[in-house]
Design a protein around this motif. Sequence first.
Motif, mmCIF file in Angstrom:
data_model
loop_
_atom_site.group_PDB
_atom_site.id
_atom_site.type_symbol
_atom_site.label_atom_id
_atom_site.label_comp_id
_atom_site.label_asym_id
_atom_site.label_seq_id
_atom_site.Cartn_x
_atom_site.Cartn_y
_atom_site.Cartn_z
ATOM 1 N N ARG A 1 0.829 -1.201 0.000
ATOM 2 C CA ARG A 1 0.000 0.000 0.000
ATOM 3 C C ARG A 1 0.871 1.261 0.000
ATOM 4 O O ARG A 1 0.594 2.228 -0.710
ATOM 5 C CB ARG A 1 -0.932 0.021 1.212
ATOM 6 N N ARG A 2 1.944 1.258 0.796
ATOM 7 C CA ARG A 2 2.830 2.418 0.848
ATOM 8 C C ARG A 2 3.461 2.678 -0.518
ATOM 9 O O ARG A 2 3.629 3.835 -0.932
ATOM 10 C CB ARG A 2 3.916 2.195 1.903
ATOM 11 N N LEU A 3 3.826 1.624 -1.218
ATOM 12 C CA LEU A 3 4.390 1.790 -2.551
ATOM 13 C C LEU A 3 3.366 2.422 -3.493
ATOM 14 O O LEU A 3 3.690 3.327 -4.277
ATOM 15 C CB LEU A 3 4.836 0.430 -3.092
ATOM 16 N N LEU A 4 2.122 1.984 -3.415
ATOM 17 C CA LEU A 4 1.089 2.508 -4.301
ATOM 18 C C LEU A 4 0.733 3.949 -3.943
ATOM 19 O O LEU A 4 0.438 4.761 -4.838
ATOM 20 C CB LEU A 4 -0.150 1.608 -4.241
ATOM 21 N N LEU A 5 0.762 4.284 -2.658
ATOM 22 C CA LEU A 5 0.556 5.676 -2.257
ATOM 23 C C LEU A 5 1.656 6.564 -2.827
ATOM 24 O O LEU A 5 1.396 7.681 -3.307
ATOM 25 C CB LEU A 5 0.522 5.786 -0.726
ATOM 26 N N ALA A 6 2.895 6.080 -2.771
ATOM 27 C CA ALA A 6 4.011 6.840 -3.336
ATOM 28 C C ALA A 6 3.837 7.031 -4.841
ATOM 29 O O ALA A 6 4.149 8.102 -5.391
ATOM 30 C CB ALA A 6 5.329 6.136 -3.037
ATOM 31 N N ALA A 7 3.320 5.985 -5.530
ATOM 32 C CA ALA A 7 3.085 6.098 -6.967
ATOM 33 C C ALA A 7 2.026 7.153 -7.265
ATOM 34 O O ALA A 7 2.192 7.978 -8.175
ATOM 35 C CB ALA A 7 2.659 4.744 -7.529
ATOM 36 N N LEU A 8 0.946 7.158 -6.514
ATOM 37 C CA LEU A 8 -0.125 8.126 -6.746
ATOM 38 C C LEU A 8 0.360 9.549 -6.501
ATOM 39 O O LEU A 8 0.054 10.467 -7.278
ATOM 40 C CB LEU A 8 -1.322 7.806 -5.840
ATOM 41 N N ARG A 9 1.117 9.739 -5.430
ATOM 42 C CA ARG A 9 1.635 11.081 -5.150
ATOM 43 C C ARG A 9 2.664 11.509 -6.200
ATOM 44 O O ARG A 9 2.621 12.631 -6.712
ATOM 45 C CB ARG A 9 2.282 11.128 -3.768
ATOM 46 N N GLY A 10 3.580 10.600 -6.492
ATOM 47 C CA GLY A 10 4.650 10.952 -7.414
ATOM 48 C C GLY A 10 4.158 11.243 -8.813
ATOM 49 O O GLY A 10 4.671 12.153 -9.486
ATOM 50 N N GLU A 11 3.160 10.516 -9.283
ATOM 51 C CA GLU A 11 2.681 10.679 -10.650
ATOM 52 C C GLU A 11 1.662 11.805 -10.789
ATOM 53 O O GLU A 11 1.354 12.222 -11.897
ATOM 54 C CB GLU A 11 2.072 9.364 -11.146
ATOM 55 N N SER A 12 1.129 12.291 -9.654
ATOM 56 C CA SER A 12 0.110 13.345 -9.700
ATOM 57 C C SER A 12 0.607 14.688 -9.198
ATOM 58 O O SER A 12 0.048 15.732 -9.553
ATOM 59 C CB SER A 12 -1.100 12.935 -8.859
ATOM 60 N N ALA B 1 0.223 15.508 -6.163
ATOM 61 C CA ALA B 1 -0.689 15.859 -5.081
ATOM 62 C C ALA B 1 0.034 15.824 -3.741
ATOM 63 O O ALA B 1 1.050 15.135 -3.574
ATOM 64 C CB ALA B 1 -1.880 14.900 -5.061
ATOM 65 N N ALA B 2 -0.532 16.565 -2.765
ATOM 66 C CA ALA B 2 0.081 16.639 -1.442
ATOM 67 C C ALA B 2 -0.028 15.332 -0.680
ATOM 68 O O ALA B 2 0.816 15.008 0.156
ATOM 69 C CB ALA B 2 -0.577 17.768 -0.641
ATOM 70 N N VAL B 3 -1.073 14.568 -0.964
ATOM 71 C CA VAL B 3 -1.326 13.338 -0.222
ATOM 72 C C VAL B 3 -2.048 12.369 -1.154
ATOM 73 O O VAL B 3 -2.674 12.778 -2.147
ATOM 74 C CB VAL B 3 -2.164 13.623 1.056
ATOM 75 N N ALA B 4 -1.961 11.089 -0.876
ATOM 76 C CA ALA B 4 -2.651 10.073 -1.671
ATOM 77 C C ALA B 4 -3.507 9.216 -0.755
ATOM 78 O O ALA B 4 -3.289 9.146 0.463
ATOM 79 C CB ALA B 4 -1.650 9.205 -2.434
ATOM 80 N N PHE B 5 -4.494 8.549 -1.352
ATOM 81 C CA PHE B 5 -5.359 7.654 -0.590
ATOM 82 C C PHE B 5 -5.610 6.411 -1.426
ATOM 83 O O PHE B 5 -6.003 6.488 -2.592
ATOM 84 C CB PHE B 5 -6.687 8.324 -0.247
ATOM 85 N N PHE B 6 -5.373 5.235 -0.809
ATOM 86 C CA PHE B 6 -5.610 3.953 -1.480
ATOM 87 C C PHE B 6 -6.686 3.204 -0.702
ATOM 88 O O PHE B 6 -6.479 2.843 0.459
ATOM 89 C CB PHE B 6 -4.328 3.122 -1.538
ATOM 90 N N ALA C 1 -2.890 9.739 5.454
ATOM 91 C CA ALA C 1 -2.065 10.944 5.361
ATOM 92 C C ALA C 1 -0.949 10.909 6.402
ATOM 93 O O ALA C 1 0.205 11.262 6.119
ATOM 94 C CB ALA C 1 -2.936 12.187 5.551
ATOM 95 N N ALA C 2 -1.287 10.459 7.617
ATOM 96 C CA ALA C 2 -0.279 10.370 8.682
ATOM 97 C C ALA C 2 0.829 9.398 8.290
ATOM 98 O O ALA C 2 2.008 9.640 8.593
ATOM 99 C CB ALA C 2 -0.942 9.942 9.985
ATOM 100 N N LEU C 3 0.476 8.285 7.608
ATOM 101 C CA LEU C 3 1.487 7.339 7.140
ATOM 102 C C LEU C 3 2.445 7.992 6.151
ATOM 103 O O LEU C 3 3.588 7.559 6.005
ATOM 104 C CB LEU C 3 0.816 6.131 6.487
ATOM 105 N N GLN C 4 1.977 9.030 5.466
ATOM 106 C CA GLN C 4 2.798 9.739 4.490
ATOM 107 C C GLN C 4 3.475 10.965 5.089
ATOM 108 O O GLN C 4 4.060 11.769 4.369
ATOM 109 C CB GLN C 4 1.920 10.151 3.296
#
Length: 494
Positions: A372-383, A385-390, A436-439
């Motif tokens: 999940r952390r990897l996918l959150l990083a992908a969503l943030r990095g590719e967008s 955005a300040a935060v991601a949610f999976f 968000a806290a995880l990020q």
Amino acid sequence: MGQRADEAGTEGMPGIGRRTLLKGAGVAAGLALSGGLAGLLRLGSRPPSGEGFRAQLGILFDSLSPLQREAVVRPWDHPSRQMVGHVACLGSGRVSNVLSAAQQAHVHRLYEAMTSEDSRSRFGRLVGLEGGGLDPCEIVIYGDPHSERHQVALSGGHLLIRGGGITPEGSAFGGPLGYGHQLGNGVPRLPGNAFAYHGDAANALLANLDPHTRRRARVPDPPPFETAVQLQGPGGEFAGLPVRSLDEGQRGTLQGLIDVVLSCYDESDRSDALGCLRGNGGIDSLWLAVYEHGGIYDDGAVFSDLAPEERMRRGEPYWHVWRIEGPGTALHFRGWPHVHASIHVASDGGAGQYVGEVLAESDRLLQGEALRRLLLAALRGESGAAVAFFPGEPHARFPAGPVTTGLVWSLDPYADEMAIATIQGRDAAGPLREQAALQGVTLEPDQSYRVATSGYASGQEELIGPVQDVERSGRGLRYVYEAHLRSHSLRSTA
């Protein structure tokens, strides 16, 4: 409360004995061997092990018009072939929408040859989005039936089934399978469910273990997602009880449970699967995991929620969630709130399971929260955005080894797109705040945030909160993850 004493099995376990389990496995096998073949002969086809199945598939393949081929034929290495799910998710045409009546008859004959007669009465209650038919199912033909590499897949409501035999790379059944049923939803023991007997067989096995051995099989952590059955190979991490520690009789009972699970399918496919199992070390290479989150008492109480003294007072619950896993085997049964189950068996530790382009290499197992952390990083990095949610749990896992486009597609079986939701910090729902806290992001009440997530989650107020705006990116999640993996190493730094 639990069962009455005169109905209970050993140590308070549900009352199905080993003899009953083995008898049931024999009946299932008998039905598959006799009635199943009789059903095939009535339809004029033969089991997948002979040329009859390939010939039948070849006739269907040759009858397709150019437009039909565009709808249902995919290259052998198409990423969707690695996917596993419990809904129609392969992205192809549906049987009733793209095929003529004569062609649909061929599909029905192929389906008959892929299943045992006993299981067809069960599958018939769920295929076609629980509607009792194949017509609404998606159909895909991978490869060319006139060549070595070919397969047909049917995907519908709570069913993914494949035909064509073991793949050249050694995947039994042609790859991972999915099955399930909605009936009995939220009711302990799933009364009326087509596959409740699989759960009964597992509980019968557990009833014949002594309390200490049974405790060793219990896993307190949440179970992997039911479609996270990508095979780990001989260096895998397996939870629960090593089967080699059981005595001969108990190992025989576990073999009986495996036979019950596999009894739904054609005899030759079952034989291939058992051959793969033997080639990976036999049942002594397997582990049995029973998940405490899926222990449900007859009054609905959950084992994992209870204090130790209350567990002691109540005795054993009915275990709804379990997994049998080894280097080349993963059988996952989730029976709560209803059945979602998956099967994946292959030779050589699953070395040939990968489909599509290799995007990256992982040197360790990535699943659950780590993935999940990897996918959150992908969503943030590719967008940006300040935060991601999976939302929810990842639908797949990355074993150590190649990460392919097929594996990435398994993470997103619904072909969703990335969306950017704008939300005020004070309006953020609990799940969004936690992620968000995880990020490392604390959502300030008076600040507005751009949140990268899935199109589905962007509209779920209970997950992220009421949004001010949603920007549809038009970019599929699959391709977001692919792009991130192409440019980021999955090698650990330890």
